[in-house]
Design an enzyme around this catalytic site. Structure first.
Site, PDB file in Angstrom:
ATOM      1  N   ASN A  78       0.806  -1.215   0.000  1.00  0.00           N
ATOM      2  CA  ASN A  78       0.000   0.000   0.000  1.00  0.00           C
ATOM      3  C   ASN A  78       0.837   1.262   0.000  1.00  0.00           C
ATOM      4  O   ASN A  78       1.944   1.294   0.543  1.00  0.00           O
ATOM      5  CB  ASN A  78      -0.991  -0.009   1.176  1.00  0.00           C
ATOM      6  N   CYS A 111       7.197   5.686   7.533  1.00  0.00           N
ATOM      7  CA  CYS A 111       6.409   5.488   6.313  1.00  0.00           C
ATOM      8  C   CYS A 111       7.402   5.383   5.148  1.00  0.00           C
ATOM      9  O   CYS A 111       8.247   6.260   4.982  1.00  0.00           O
ATOM     10  CB  CYS A 111       5.444   6.651   6.113  1.00  0.00           C
ATOM     11  N   LYS A 144       8.026   4.092  16.121  1.00  0.00           N
ATOM     12  CA  LYS A 144       7.846   2.977  15.173  1.00  0.00           C
ATOM     13  C   LYS A 144       8.925   3.041  14.106  1.00  0.00           C
ATOM     14  O   LYS A 144       9.003   4.008  13.346  1.00  0.00           O
ATOM     15  CB  LYS A 144       6.456   3.033  14.545  1.00  0.00           C
ATOM     16  N   GLY A 183       4.116  -6.860  12.358  1.00  0.00           N
ATOM     17  CA  GLY A 183       4.515  -7.287  11.021  1.00  0.00           C
ATOM     18  C   GLY A 183       4.109  -8.723  10.742  1.00  0.00           C
ATOM     19  O   GLY A 183       4.785  -9.655  11.163  1.00  0.00           O
TER      20      GLY A 183
HETATM   21  C1  DHB Z   1       1.360   4.610   4.678  1.00  0.00           C
HETATM   22  C2  DHB Z   1       1.988   4.935   5.858  1.00  0.00           C
HETATM   23  C3  DHB Z   1       2.809   4.013   6.472  1.00  0.00           C
HETATM   24  O1  DHB Z   1       3.460   4.251   7.626  1.00  0.00           O
HETATM   25  C4  DHB Z   1       2.963   2.770   5.923  1.00  0.00           C
HETATM   26  O2  DHB Z   1       3.754   1.878   6.519  1.00  0.00           O
HETATM   27  C5  DHB Z   1       2.356   2.462   4.752  1.00  0.00           C
HETATM   28  C6  DHB Z   1       1.549   3.387   4.129  1.00  0.00           C
HETATM   29  C7  DHB Z   1       0.528   5.584   3.944  1.00  0.00           C
HETATM   30  O3  DHB Z   1      -0.318   6.292   4.507  1.00  0.00           O
HETATM   31  O4  DHB Z   1       0.723   5.662   2.749  1.00  0.00           O
END
Ligand code: DHB
Length: 304
Positions: free
Chosen positions: A70, A129, A164, A242
């Site tokens: 994603n 992210c 995280k 995970g």
């Molecule tokens: C998103 C944010 C994250 O921390 C992740 O691991 C995967 C996707 C996001 O909002 O795109």
């Protein structure tokens, strides 16, 4: 409440060691209430920032072998718009951990302060992210930037701060060390693994953003290794995340060093029953093995 499973985490009391992972159903009061009713020991919200964000265009999620890929682009209504949602959850007795992101240490600190003023029981810093520029993993891959963000947040709030981490680094133990030295109260390991998928007929990357984060069973062994590495490096609780889909997975994370775990993608595969089924399974395991509580198995694999 089964006493054997009650988990103390940085001063928070969880009825069991399972938590909803950030990014899954953690948007609205009603979805979080359904997670609480389903038996989660704590809830982590979707990551919130200072300003509302639309995120990326579709497609934002694709299914791949053994997981989900994603790239949503951190869509969220902004921390201020979240106050009503939080208010409604305050009397559930289940800790609400607000996941936050920012594009600088000052911004992180501002969001953190607002989240606490709105009633967050703890914060989880999303410095991991895998694909948002300037925020996310660009912070979590740089030990001094990471320490600066954690330090700024810790200066401004008096609640537990979980950090995280991304697995997309050479040495996650060193990153955990930098975060803890700057004041992190717990480490969550791991966020998604940077990945991509390409459609062979059209030659197009499947996600609109091209790159995304891989979650689900495909990443579980990476996460277990990361928890093991973090546990032996720092002296704060580790929260495993995970690819967890069963109670056996939870026990595996605990043996590696996790005091609690987060479940996300498995909800898409197995539904909300997963919290209760996992909790029942861990309890039966502890009883069968003669352990009085979870603490007795945390990090047990390190003796070998
Ligand atoms: C998103 C944010 C994250 O921390 C992740 O691991 C995967 C996707 C996001 O909002 O795109």
């Amino acid at each position: 409440m089964t006493r054997r499973l009650v988990t103390e985490l940085c001063g928070l009391e969880l009825a069991n060691p399972t938590m909803l992972a950030a990014g899954i159903l953690g948007y609205t009061e009603s979805s979080m209430k359904s997670i609480i009713e389903a038996g989660a020991g704590a809830v982590v919200t979707k990551s919130l920032g200072l300003e509302p964000r639309n995120g990326y265009p579709n497609p934002t999620v694709v299914q791949v072998d053994c997981g989900l890929l994603n790239a949503m682009g951190l869509p969220n209504p902004g921390i201020n718009y979240f106050s009503e949602e939080l208010k409604e959850l305050k009397n559930t007795g289940v800790p609400i951990i607000v996941s936050i992101y920012g594009f600088s240490s000052k911004e992180f600190a501002k969001v953190a302060e607002t989240a606490v003023s709105l009633g967050a029981d703890a914060l989880e810093l999303n410095v991991s992210c895998p694909h948002v520029e300037k925020g996310g993993a660009e912070i979590g891959c740089d030990a001094s930037l990471l320490a600066e963000v954690v330090g700024e947040v810790k200066k401004r709030v008096d609640r537990p701060v979980f950090v995280k981490l991304t697995p997309n680094v050479a040495d996650i133990g060193a990153m955990a060390g930098a975060a803890v030295e700057a004041g992190a109260d717990a480490i969550t390991a791991i966020n998604t693994v940077k990945a991509m998928a390409i459609e062979v007929e059209t030659a197009r990357p499947l996600l609109a953003n091209k790159f995304g984060g891989l979650s689900g069973p495909a990443i579980k062994p990476i996460a277990v290794r990361a928890v093991y590495d973090v546990y032996r490096t720092v002296d704060v609780p580790v929260i495993g995340c995970g690819g967890i889909t069963s109670w056996q997975d939870v026990v595996e994370f605990m043996l590696a060093g996790a005091s609690a775990v987060q479940i996300g993608t498995a909800i898409a595969y197995k539904g909300l029953d997963i919290f209760k089924s996992v909790t029942r399974g861990i309890n039966t395991y502890l009883k069968k093995k003669g352990y009085k509580n979870i603490k007795e198995i945390v990090g047990l694999a390190h003796k070998f």
